[in-house]
Design an enzyme around this catalytic site. Structure first.
Site, PDB file in Angstrom:
ATOM      1  N   ILE A  19      29.998  18.091  58.772  1.00 38.09           N
ATOM      2  CA  ILE A  19      29.385  16.607  58.523  1.00 38.09           C
ATOM      3  C   ILE A  19      30.501  15.866  57.955  1.00 38.09           C
ATOM      4  CG2 ILE A  19      27.046  17.452  58.182  1.00 38.09           C
ATOM      5  CD1 ILE A  19      27.256  17.123  55.312  1.00 38.09           C
ATOM      6  N   GLY A  20      31.816  16.294  57.605  1.00 40.39           N
ATOM      7  CA  GLY A  20      32.415  15.359  56.915  1.00 40.39           C
ATOM      8  C   GLY A  20      34.011  15.816  56.956  1.00 40.39           C
ATOM      9  N   GLY A  22      37.888  15.145  54.584  1.00 38.19           N
ATOM     10  CA  GLY A  22      38.583  14.085  53.456  1.00 38.19           C
ATOM     11  C   GLY A  22      40.053  14.689  53.498  1.00 38.19           C
ATOM     12  N   GLY A  23      40.860  13.977  52.565  1.00 41.29           N
ATOM     13  CA  GLY A  23      42.327  14.352  52.494  1.00 41.29           C
ATOM     14  C   GLY A  23      42.492  15.662  52.046  1.00 41.29           C
ATOM     15  N   MET A  24      41.721  16.479  51.098  1.00 43.35           N
ATOM     16  CA  MET A  24      41.682  17.820  50.757  1.00 43.35           C
ATOM     17  C   MET A  24      40.869  18.761  51.174  1.00 43.35           C
ATOM     18  SD  MET A  24      42.587  16.831  46.768  1.00 43.35           S
ATOM     19  CE  MET A  24      42.306  18.717  45.972  1.00 43.35           C
ATOM     20  N   VAL A  27      33.571  19.019  54.740  1.00 43.55           N
ATOM     21  CA  VAL A  27      32.400  19.279  54.309  1.00 43.55           C
ATOM     22  C   VAL A  27      31.445  19.764  55.269  1.00 43.55           C
ATOM     23  CG1 VAL A  27      30.473  17.979  53.100  1.00 43.55           C
ATOM     24  CG2 VAL A  27      32.957  17.129  52.633  1.00 43.55           C
ATOM     25  N   LYS A  42      31.701  21.834  50.198  1.00 47.16           N
ATOM     26  CA  LYS A  42      32.948  21.264  50.290  1.00 47.16           C
ATOM     27  C   LYS A  42      34.262  22.289  50.106  1.00 47.16           C
ATOM     28  CE  LYS A  42      35.434  17.087  48.615  1.00 47.16           C
ATOM     29  NZ  LYS A  42      35.313  16.078  47.563  1.00 47.16           N
ATOM     30  N   ASP A 136      38.196   6.846  41.437  1.00 45.98           N
ATOM     31  CA  ASP A 136      38.301   6.623  42.803  1.00 45.98           C
ATOM     32  C   ASP A 136      37.095   5.943  43.526  1.00 45.98           C
ATOM     33  OD1 ASP A 136      39.529   6.876  45.353  1.00 45.98           O
ATOM     34  OD2 ASP A 136      38.959   8.749  45.652  1.00 45.98           O
TER      35      ASP A 136
END
Length: 719
Positions: A19-20, A22-24, A27, A42, A136
């Site tokens: 579903i997603g 990111g940079g690291m 998800v 995650k 952040d």
């Protein structure tokens, strides 16, 4: 690392879909079979899992966030190291990120923006009370659930505010980063307040205040460039909310709110008094070095002209704000004298203008006398030598006039195409001219921050120390994005699509077979450069060319039995069948399938799917009944029944929401008339909440109900 649907972690968490990304980390949506609930997982990306530093930072995120429990913060359930897999199990929020919400709406309504900001501030305030700074805060890390609840997620760079970490270099997103984080300095709760202020700015203005071609440009803007009031982009923003945003985004932390509690208090005030002057600005003491005012500035002050363009009014929107001053409260200034002046210099200035006026008057008187004497001499010479030297006085007069102009006038220099600061300096050096910004416009040919046009134009003779009005470029309206730098060739199609959409691009995905690119990954894309709003086409691999391809049917929403039949009719097999609670899909129907409808698979391939167990409440209980009877067929056939055959079936009939619902318990079977038909079922599962039903014996050939039995259903907890 990409986990495929159906993969189990710790024999507990079943991966449903990604579903997603990111940079690291990536998800995933997963089902916890132990607690029978949906969760988000995650997972640290593979390239970072071998780096102990990254793994430590990843764990730190969970350890910081796991200490928090607040309605406006995403909950952390578990932190797991499983071989080379490092992941966090957290609360799954069904909803939309604030970034996507802003993109869809453009600008949020003022009350809606205040409501969102208050919930975010409450969540961050709870973290601050535990000594945790998020570092952040940005719309991408704020989720709006379907019920309207706002939650702060991704404490990716959060650290406890201890002496060991207060001076740590921050790595937040550059468009929302505070000035102190940008310079790698001290970060505290006021850094989160700044980032929240930028987020509020984007909610009401539809854009962030600072944009640029690269992160360095944006970071420098946070450090040096005055912020443009959001009312420049949206005139409907009330005074109260704008002042809250401007105070939250002050360059110096000491000028901002001291805590999130103060921000929440002013936001509540803004709801009931949107145009009130209730925001208390901290005194801004200028600690800059003493500035000596030169002759050009003195001339400007005496003539009543405004001083230089290095004033906040040159910021885009501040002139516009001056026009709205009737309803905008002014900030209190600590001093009336020019910034940085000393008392000694002010006392000297009180005397010097008087002396200078006397000298100026004396100079003018002497000049007048000299001019009169020259005119008399020229007149006499002209009478004596009119025939031979009539041009001499005229020539001399022109020279005199030119010399007079050079003292008070100057030829306008050309500043078009120059950066604003360089243009301002060039004008000052050319007779003390000072620059005023009249407008900001988009330009495809002039770089952002450079001069597009000027008034008066270059070469025009103007008075010294006069104003020059310029139009400054905002750069291209839509920035060109170099797609080759995004690494799309290494991504799966879903990740590539989300990456491009996050940059404001539209995406079309096409399928193509490939023997060299894995199924689901990007083969190619076009164009290689695109602007915001343009369409990018991604070609995704469907794997090697199929020998015997079949089309996957749409089984989503169908009953489990019908789903199996549709797959069989298409030449496909049922794969792993899992169950999950659903608020929208009826119990027993398919929620999702592993292969999308309409795609091509090799004949005989398996398709996994997820079946609904109903709502969370329904998934706790099953309504069961049993029956143990037998029926003699001789009762309907009579003598000679041994030579007669009947085709029969057994079904369950229930009334659900006023409608008859029939479910088959035993399929059609052919029997001799002298046999006994067993009507024996131990666990008949009925509709949720329905306590009665009828078991019927049906003649398949005629449709006649031969006999029926009433049964009672009781709720039984799920095992």
């Amino acid at each position: 690392m990409i986990l495929r649907p159906g993969t189990f972690l710790q024999e507990r968490y079943e991966i449903l879909e990604q579903i997603g990304s990111g940079g690291m980390s990536n998800v995933f949506k997963a089902l916890c079979h132990k607690l029978n609930r949906l969760v988000a997982i995650k997972l640290l990306k593979e390239e970072f899992s071998s780096d102990s530093g990254f793994v430590s930072k990843f764990k730190m995120e969970a350890q910081a966030a796991a200490r928090l429990s607040h309605p406006n913060i995403v909950n952390i359930y578990d932190v797991v190291d499983e071989g080379n897999l490092h992941y966090i199990v957290m609360e799954l929020i069904e909803g939309i990120t604030l970034k996507n919400y802003i993109s869809k709406k453009g600008c949020l309504d003022v009350k809606e923006a205040i409501g969102v900001a208050m919930q975010v501030a409450q969540g961050i305030s709870a973290a601050h009370e535990q000594g945790i700074i998020h570092r952040d805060i940005k719309p991408q890390n704020i989720i709006i659930a379907r019920d309207g609840k706002v939650k702060v997620a991704d404490f990716g760079i959060a650290r406890a505010a201890t002496s060991q970490t207060l001076s740590a270099t921050a790595v937040g997103s550059v468009h929302y980063i505070s000035p102190e984080q940008a310079r790698g300095g001290y970060s505290d709760v006021r850094s989160d307040i700044y980032s929240l202020g930028i987020t509020m700015y984007e909610m009401v203005a539809g854009r962030v205040p600072f944009q640029g071609d690269n992160t360095v440009t944006v970071a420098l803007a946070h450090l040096e460039t005055p912020i443009t009031p959001p009312s420049y982009y949206n005139e409907d923003i009330p005074v109260g909310l704008e002042n809250i945003i401007l105070k939250s985004t002050e360059k110096k932390p000491e000028y901002r709110y001291a805590s999130m509690v103060e921000v929440i208090a002013d936001l509540r005030h803004a709801l009931v008094d949107p145009d009130g002057d209730f925001v208390h600005h901290n005194p801004q003491i200028d600690d800059s070095q003493t500035v000596i005012i030169g002759k050009p500035e003195l001339e400007q002050i005496r003539s009543g002209r405004k001083v230089s363009s290095d004033r906040p009014s040159d910021v885009p929107g501040n002139r516009k704000k001056e026009q709205r001053n009737e309803r905008r409260p002014e900030r209190k200034q600590d001093a009336q004298m020019p910034a940085g002046r000393t008392k000694k210099e002010d006392s000297e200035e009180d005397i010097n203008p008087k002396i200078e006026k006397l000298l100026t008057a004396a100079g003018i008187l002497v000049a007048v006398i000299i001019v009169i004497v020259l005119l008399v001499v020229f007149a006499k010479i002209g009478g004596l030598f009119r025939s031979g030297s009539s041009k001499m006085p005229e020539s001399t007069a022109e020279v005199s006039k030119e010399e007079t102009l050079s003292d008070k006038s100057v030829k306008m220099p050309d500043v078009i195409g120059l950066a604003a600061d360089i243009a301002s300096q060039k004008l000052k050096n050319s007779g003390g001219l000072y620059m005023k910004t009249s407008d900001y416009v988009f330009s495809e040919s002039v770089a952002e921050g450079d001069i597009v046009s000027q008034e008066p134009s270059a070469g025009t003779v103007v008075d010294k120390y006069s104003a020059v009005y310029v139009v400054i470029s905002k750069g291209p309206e839509h920035i060109t994005i170099d797609l080759s730098k995004l690494g799309l060739e290494k991504m799966d199609a879903a990740t590539a699509k989300s990456t491009l959409e996050a940059k404001g691009l539209k995406v079309e995905v096409e399928q193509k077979s490939s023997d060299s690119v894995s199924n689901g990954y990007v083969i190619s894309y076009s164009p290689f450069e695109a602007k915001e709003g343009e369409t990018v086409t991604i070609v995704s691999s469907s794997g090697p060319a199929l020998i015997n391809p079949v089309t996957v049917p749409n089984i989503t929403g169908q009953t489990r039995e019908l789903a199996g039949e549709l797959l069989a009719d298409a030449g496909l097999a049922e794969g792993t069948i899992t169950e999950a609670a659903s608020e929208t899909v009826p119990r027993g129907n398919v929620i999702s399938q592993s292969s999308a409808a309409g795609t091509q698979l090799e004949a005989g391939s398996a398709v996994n799917y997820v079946v609904s167990t109903g709502t969370a409440q329904q998934s706790k209980y099953r309504y069961l009944a049993s029956i143990d009877k037998s029926y003699s067929l001789q009762r309907i056939i009579g003598p000679g029944s041994g030579s007669t055959q009947l085709t029969l079936k057994i079904q369950l009939r229930q009334s659900v929401n006023g409608k008859d619902v029939i479910r088959e318990l035993m399929g059609p079977v052919t029997m001799n008339g002298d046999q006994m038909l067993p009507v024996s079922f131990k666990n008949i599962e009925g509709a949720y909440g329905v306590t009665s039903g009828t078991v019927e014996i049906v003649n398949v050939e005629t449709g006649e109900v031969i006999d029926s039995y009433s049964i009672t259903f009781v709720p039984v907890p799920q095992s």
